[in-house]
Design a protein around this motif. Structure first.
Motif, PDB file in Angstrom:
ATOM      1  N   GLY A  15      53.562  57.257  38.928  1.00  0.00           N
ATOM      2  CA  GLY A  15      53.972  56.133  38.106  1.00  0.00           C
ATOM      3  C   GLY A  15      55.188  55.404  38.647  1.00  0.00           C
ATOM      4  N   LEU A  16      55.923  56.051  39.552  1.00  0.00           N
ATOM      5  CA  LEU A  16      57.095  55.425  40.162  1.00  0.00           C
ATOM      6  C   LEU A  16      56.808  54.918  41.574  1.00  0.00           C
ATOM      7  N   ASP A  17      55.594  55.173  42.075  1.00  0.00           N
ATOM      8  CA  ASP A  17      55.241  54.780  43.445  1.00  0.00           C
ATOM      9  C   ASP A  17      54.481  53.464  43.414  1.00  0.00           C
ATOM     10  N   SER A  18      55.190  52.356  43.598  1.00  0.00           N
ATOM     11  CA  SER A  18      54.569  51.037  43.478  1.00  0.00           C
ATOM     12  C   SER A  18      53.702  50.681  44.676  1.00  0.00           C
ATOM     13  N   GLN A  19      53.840  51.398  45.785  1.00  0.00           N
ATOM     14  CA  GLN A  19      53.072  51.056  46.983  1.00  0.00           C
ATOM     15  C   GLN A  19      51.750  51.800  47.093  1.00  0.00           C
ATOM     16  N   LYS A  20      51.595  52.891  46.351  1.00  0.00           N
ATOM     17  CA  LYS A  20      50.462  53.785  46.567  1.00  0.00           C
ATOM     18  C   LYS A  20      49.122  53.127  46.248  1.00  0.00           C
ATOM     19  N   PHE A  21      49.093  52.242  45.243  1.00  0.00           N
ATOM     20  CA  PHE A  21      47.816  51.698  44.777  1.00  0.00           C
ATOM     21  C   PHE A  21      47.700  50.185  44.924  1.00  0.00           C
ATOM     22  N   ILE A  22      48.767  49.519  45.391  1.00  0.00           N
ATOM     23  CA  ILE A  22      48.784  48.062  45.374  1.00  0.00           C
ATOM     24  C   ILE A  22      47.684  47.461  46.235  1.00  0.00           C
ATOM     25  N   VAL A  23      47.428  48.039  47.422  1.00  0.00           N
ATOM     26  CA  VAL A  23      46.432  47.449  48.322  1.00  0.00           C
ATOM     27  C   VAL A  23      45.044  47.523  47.705  1.00  0.00           C
ATOM     28  N   LYS A  24      44.674  48.688  47.186  1.00  0.00           N
ATOM     29  CA  LYS A  24      43.358  48.854  46.563  1.00  0.00           C
ATOM     30  C   LYS A  24      43.194  47.896  45.395  1.00  0.00           C
ATOM     31  N   GLN A  25      44.237  47.742  44.581  1.00  0.00           N
ATOM     32  CA  GLN A  25      44.140  46.871  43.416  1.00  0.00           C
ATOM     33  C   GLN A  25      44.086  45.394  43.817  1.00  0.00           C
ATOM     34  N   MET A  26      44.813  45.030  44.876  1.00  0.00           N
ATOM     35  CA  MET A  26      44.723  43.657  45.361  1.00  0.00           C
ATOM     36  C   MET A  26      43.300  43.356  45.845  1.00  0.00           C
ATOM     37  N   GLN A  27      42.688  44.316  46.538  1.00  0.00           N
ATOM     38  CA  GLN A  27      41.302  44.136  46.977  1.00  0.00           C
ATOM     39  C   GLN A  27      40.382  43.957  45.774  1.00  0.00           C
ATOM     40  N   ASP A  28      40.636  44.708  44.723  1.00  0.00           N
ATOM     41  CA  ASP A  28      39.829  44.605  43.514  1.00  0.00           C
ATOM     42  C   ASP A  28      39.943  43.209  42.899  1.00  0.00           C
ATOM     43  N   CYS A  29      41.162  42.692  42.789  1.00  0.00           N
ATOM     44  CA  CYS A  29      41.362  41.356  42.214  1.00  0.00           C
ATOM     45  C   CYS A  29      40.754  40.276  43.106  1.00  0.00           C
ATOM     46  N   TYR A  30      40.901  40.413  44.420  1.00  0.00           N
ATOM     47  CA  TYR A  30      40.282  39.444  45.328  1.00  0.00           C
ATOM     48  C   TYR A  30      38.766  39.437  45.136  1.00  0.00           C
ATOM     49  N   GLU A  31      38.187  40.623  44.980  1.00  0.00           N
ATOM     50  CA  GLU A  31      36.740  40.696  44.808  1.00  0.00           C
ATOM     51  C   GLU A  31      36.304  39.989  43.520  1.00  0.00           C
ATOM     52  N   GLN A  32      37.071  40.176  42.438  1.00  0.00           N
ATOM     53  CA  GLN A  32      36.762  39.493  41.185  1.00  0.00           C
ATOM     54  C   GLN A  32      36.859  37.972  41.344  1.00  0.00           C
ATOM     55  N   ALA A  33      37.915  37.518  42.023  1.00  0.00           N
ATOM     56  CA  ALA A  33      38.118  36.075  42.193  1.00  0.00           C
ATOM     57  C   ALA A  33      37.014  35.459  43.053  1.00  0.00           C
ATOM     58  N   VAL A  34      36.641  36.161  44.126  1.00  0.00           N
ATOM     59  CA  VAL A  34      35.582  35.660  45.016  1.00  0.00           C
ATOM     60  C   VAL A  34      34.270  35.555  44.254  1.00  0.00           C
ATOM     61  N   ALA A  35      33.959  36.585  43.462  1.00  0.00           N
ATOM     62  CA  ALA A  35      32.712  36.571  42.700  1.00  0.00           C
ATOM     63  C   ALA A  35      32.719  35.455  41.661  1.00  0.00           C
ATOM     64  N   TYR A  36      33.859  35.254  41.005  1.00  0.00           N
ATOM     65  CA  TYR A  36      33.946  34.222  39.978  1.00  0.00           C
ATOM     66  C   TYR A  36      33.767  32.826  40.578  1.00  0.00           C
ATOM     67  N   GLY A  37      34.420  32.571  41.704  1.00  0.00           N
ATOM     68  CA  GLY A  37      34.355  31.252  42.324  1.00  0.00           C
ATOM     69  C   GLY A  37      33.202  31.072  43.282  1.00  0.00           C
ATOM     70  N   LYS A  38      32.373  32.132  43.450  1.00  0.00           N
ATOM     71  CA  LYS A  38      31.257  32.099  44.394  1.00  0.00           C
ATOM     72  C   LYS A  38      31.739  31.574  45.753  1.00  0.00           C
ATOM     73  N   LEU A  39      32.856  32.154  46.183  1.00  0.00           N
ATOM     74  CA  LEU A  39      33.527  31.694  47.401  1.00  0.00           C
ATOM     75  C   LEU A  39      32.804  32.214  48.637  1.00  0.00           C
ATOM     76  N   ASP A  40      32.561  31.331  49.598  1.00  0.00           N
ATOM     77  CA  ASP A  40      32.007  31.735  50.887  1.00  0.00           C
ATOM     78  C   ASP A  40      33.155  32.266  51.734  1.00  0.00           C
ATOM     79  N   THR A  41      33.212  33.585  51.897  1.00  0.00           N
ATOM     80  CA  THR A  41      34.376  34.193  52.536  1.00  0.00           C
ATOM     81  C   THR A  41      34.312  34.156  54.059  1.00  0.00           C
ATOM     82  N   ALA A  42      33.144  33.973  54.645  1.00  0.00           N
ATOM     83  CA  ALA A  42      33.019  34.035  56.105  1.00  0.00           C
ATOM     84  C   ALA A  42      33.939  33.034  56.803  1.00  0.00           C
TER      85      ALA A  42
END
Length: 777
Positions: A509-536
């Protein structure tokens, strides 16, 4: 300070439990006033247990059920959360302390989140006096403010307990020296000068010490009284009782219980002497009590002295003593038994739901590969489906709570196209509220991000990443948010987390770096799916930006990454999209230049393949060489990311045949045989980790392999079509195989999966079946 904080928390909760037990015993003791005192004395054993033992067995009869208290894992009762206020004071607050990250202006919040992201990549930058960014060595915040507080209150408690125990110990040592020259009369009985009253002294080999002035006629019943103490091990119980006083010295009711228990102990021994004597000795016994009455300071509180306690009440009890009738004895026994059952036991916790699936060191609720089920899941379909529905409801409720909580702050002031939330669960606790409803608190890291869609991809315009505890009340299957807790910022953050989170997850709970990358990937995936973004094209542009550095003449790919950390982080955050793009380029071949090196390193970091193959990206001559080595050793890693060639996962066969769209689940789908009445598919199940074959036959039977299924392990699952038609799925298990079969109109279905080990998760086979049924008309 985890240990100090935990000790104080446990002591306070034990003291509250003990207080409840003391009050209950006082009531029962009053009701048993006419019963022999041995029953009242026995009741104090319940209080002693509660004051010294933090855990107990659960029971529906526990009186604590009336208080609707929480029972933690391991059986510990918690009346208060671990967020104990320890005199926080009112220091001058900085801007960070006044406004937690989620309540600061967007630019400041974005800067704070970026700083966390940089720390996750090993970067630490600050502004110097001129405003220029310079790298500095990262230093850990010692949070001395919290440390001083927990240390201070622990020291206060320890000093009080130490003074109390030390003074009694010194008194006992002086008394031991005082009787060192005593004379043995017989066995363990001694005569000693300069003692005020007969008493018992010793632990392993207790001895009875009589004053040298004692009269011979008194010795018989006084020795009998002290022998009664020894036979019941009262000398040991008295020490435990005094230990409880030392631990709970701050609780006045514990002191009262100590003295009342001592009084009941002595009166019960008096009654036992009256019962055993063959003559009436009440008058002379009372006279001896008066003669050997001791003051409060003459005998240490841990010792058993004949003349201690409320002598007036003891004499009255002796003079009124009558041998108890059978009815009175039964009432006393029943009172003790009921008191023991209701007071020793803890509330029986309600089993709310199964633990949500764990992925790695934390479980990201909204990650691409989330699924439920566990080894040996043999429950009926209704139970399994109910559990799955609750998991899905929990996911949705947490995600909605994160977005609503953080989005409310903005109130439309800042422009964005999509808001995303991700939660990494570190732990959970369940209990019941005052109305008997199920209540669950989820502890973890909550990430909230807002994005705008641009030509070059996503632009983050605001966000927060902070530990949180979300408490929901479950009513009719719906998760109702009761509390959204966040810690204060600055010097209060660690204190609040240590107070709120269970001890075993405080570190995460005090380690702010341990999960940030995985969670950022999760949010990016949600945003890409919502906007139907062509990521290539976005990923291609990011790779070009890193490689097309006109100022760099280095031949080391890492220099290009260091010079473009923001672009490199973006590639990491696009996660699976980045890997699929790079793998498809590697599959085409010829990636022997700088771009190949960059792609190899970013793919290695995202997939975690660095631990799987002997050839590392940094040591490979080219990115293509790394890919070829990866392909040779861990082809299954590639199957999750390389786009599947062949047919889509939706097929028209007179009826729609729709398989799960998750590429981590259904992989390498191929058609083995197909005509107007027969369809055979084969695919790799990423959850089962085995090959599966599916048959659909119209107007006929399926010719299945002959397998000896274990009938005792058969299950029945239930699915519903779009029109809400019920379809039953028969699930059978055998060594190395799991089969799901069902019928729909004139069609017969079957899915046969290869189970490679006993740890394989076979739940994906019936869940695939339910998915197919759910798309039928």
């Amino acid at each position: 300070m985890d240990i100090l904080y935990g000790i104080l928390h446990k002591i306070i909760n034990m003291s509250i439990t003990g207080t409840i037990a003391i009050l209950a015993v006082l009531v029962i003791r009053m009701l048993l006033s006419r019963a022999p005192k041995k029953y009242s004395y026995a009741l104090w054993g319940i209080v002693l247990f509660r004051l010294l033992c933090p855990v107990s067995l659960p029971s529906v009869f526990s009186v604590l059920n009336l208080a609707h208290v929480e029972v933690k894992e391991g059986g510990e009762v918690a009346y208060i959360s671990e967020n104990i206020s320890l005199g926080q004071g009112n220091p001058d607050l900085s801007a960070e302390q006044k406004f937690p990250m989620q309540q600061r202006p967007v630019k400041e919040r974005e800067s704070s989140l970026k700083a966390k992201e940089e720390e996750a990549f090993g970067i630490k930058s600050v502004e110097d006096e001129t405003g220029a960014l310079v790298k500095v060595e990262e230093k850990q915040n010692s949070f001395l403010f919290l440390g001083m507080q927990s240390s201070f209150w622990f020291a206060v408690w320890l000093i009080g307990a130490g003074i109390l125990a030390g003074s009694r110990l010194l008194s006992g040592m002086r008394l031991s020296r005082q009787v060192s020259c005593s004379i043995q009369i017989q066995g363990n009985i001694y005569l000693a000068d300069y003692i005020a009253s007969p008493f018992v002294l010793g632990m392993l080999h207790p001895k009875i010490y009589l004053p040298s002035c004692i009269e011979e006629k008194e010795q018989e019943y006084i020795i009998l009284h002290e022998q009664c103490h020894i036979a019941r091990k009262d000398y040991f119980i008295k020490i435990l009782a005094f230990l409880a006083v030392c631990i709970h010295w701050f609780n006045p009711l514990v002191w009262m219980a100590f003295f009342l228990a001592g009084k009941d102990m002595e009166m019960s021994c008096d009654e036992e002497v009256m019962r055993k004597m063959d003559r009436d000795i009440r008058a002379e016994y009372a006279e001896s009590l008066l003669r050997f009455t001791v003051g409060k300071r003459k005998i240490p509180g841990m010792l058993l002295a004949f003349g201690e306690g409320d002598v007036k009440k003891r004499i009255k009890n002796i003079m009124d003593y009558k041998k108890p009738t059978a009815v009175v004895s039964v009432i006393g026994i029943v009172g003790c038994l009921l008191g023991g059952i209701c007071l020793i036991t803890n509330p029986k916790p309600e089993k709310v739901m199964q633990d949500l699936a764990q992925l790695g060191n934390g479980s990201s609720f909204f990650a691409d590969g989330f699924h439920s089920g566990s080894e040996g899941d043999s429950g009926l379909s209704s139970e399994s489906q109910e559990r799955e529905q609750m998991e899905e409801a929990a996911e949705a409720a947490i995600k909605d709570a994160i977005i609503e909580h953080n989005g409310t702050f903005y109130s439309g002031e800042y422009s964005y196209d999509v808001a995303c939330g991700s939660f990494t669960k570190l732990g959970e606790e369940s209990s019941e509220d005052a109305k008997g409803r199920q209540k669950i608190t989820y502890y973890g890291w909550a990430l909230y991000n807002e994005y705008k869609f641009q030509e070059n991809g996503l632009k983050e315009v605001g966000g927060s990443h902070i530990p949180a505890a979300l408490t929901f009340v479950i009513e009719e299957g719906e998760y109702l948010l009761e509390e959204y807790w966040e810690p204060g910022d600055g010097s209060y953050l660690e204190q609040d987390i240590r107070g709120k989170f269970p001890g075993h997850i405080v570190k995460d709970g005090l380690d702010s770096q341990k999960f940030i990358v995985k969670q950022m990937q999760d949010c990016y995936e949600q945003a890409v799916a919502y906007g139907k973004l062509d990521t290539a094209p976005v990923i291609e542009q990011l790779i070009d930006s890193i490689c097309m550095d006109g100022e760099s003449e280095s031949s080391d790919p890492q220099d290009y990454i260091d010079a473009h950390l923001e672009e490199y982080r973006e590639l990491i955050y696009y996660g699976g999209y980045t890997v699929r793009y790079c793998m498809n380029r590697f599959e085409q071949g010829g990636e022997t230049g700088l771009e190949g090196h960059i792609m190899a390193r970013v793919c290695e970091e995202i997939t975690g393949a660095v631990a799987e193959i002997p050839v590392k990206a940094k040591l490979s001559e080219t990115g293509q060489q790394w890919y070829d080595g990866l392909k040779g050793y861990v082809s299954k890693i590639l199957e999750k990311f390389v786009e599947t060639e062949g047919i889509p996962t939706h097929i028209e066969f007179g009826i729609p045949v729709s398989l799960p769209q998750n590429k981590n689940w259904i992989q390498n789908l191929t058609v083995q045989k197909s005509d107007e009445k027969y369809l055979q598919l084969q695919y790799y199940d990423g959850i089962l980790k085995g090959q599966c074959t599916m048959w659909i036959v119209k107007d006929g039977e399926i010719d299945l392999p002959e397998i000896a299924f274990e009938k005792a392990m058969d299950e029945t699952w239930e699915g519903h079509t779009i029109a809400e038609r019920l379809v039953e799925v028969k699930v059978q298990h055998a060594e190395g195989w799991t089969l799901a079969s069902w019928e729909y109109e004139s069609y017969n279905f079957a899915i046969l999966g290869e189970v490679s080990s006993q740890h394989s998760d076979t739940i994906s086979i019936p869940k695939t079946a339910l998915g197919l049924i759910g798309n039928l008309p």
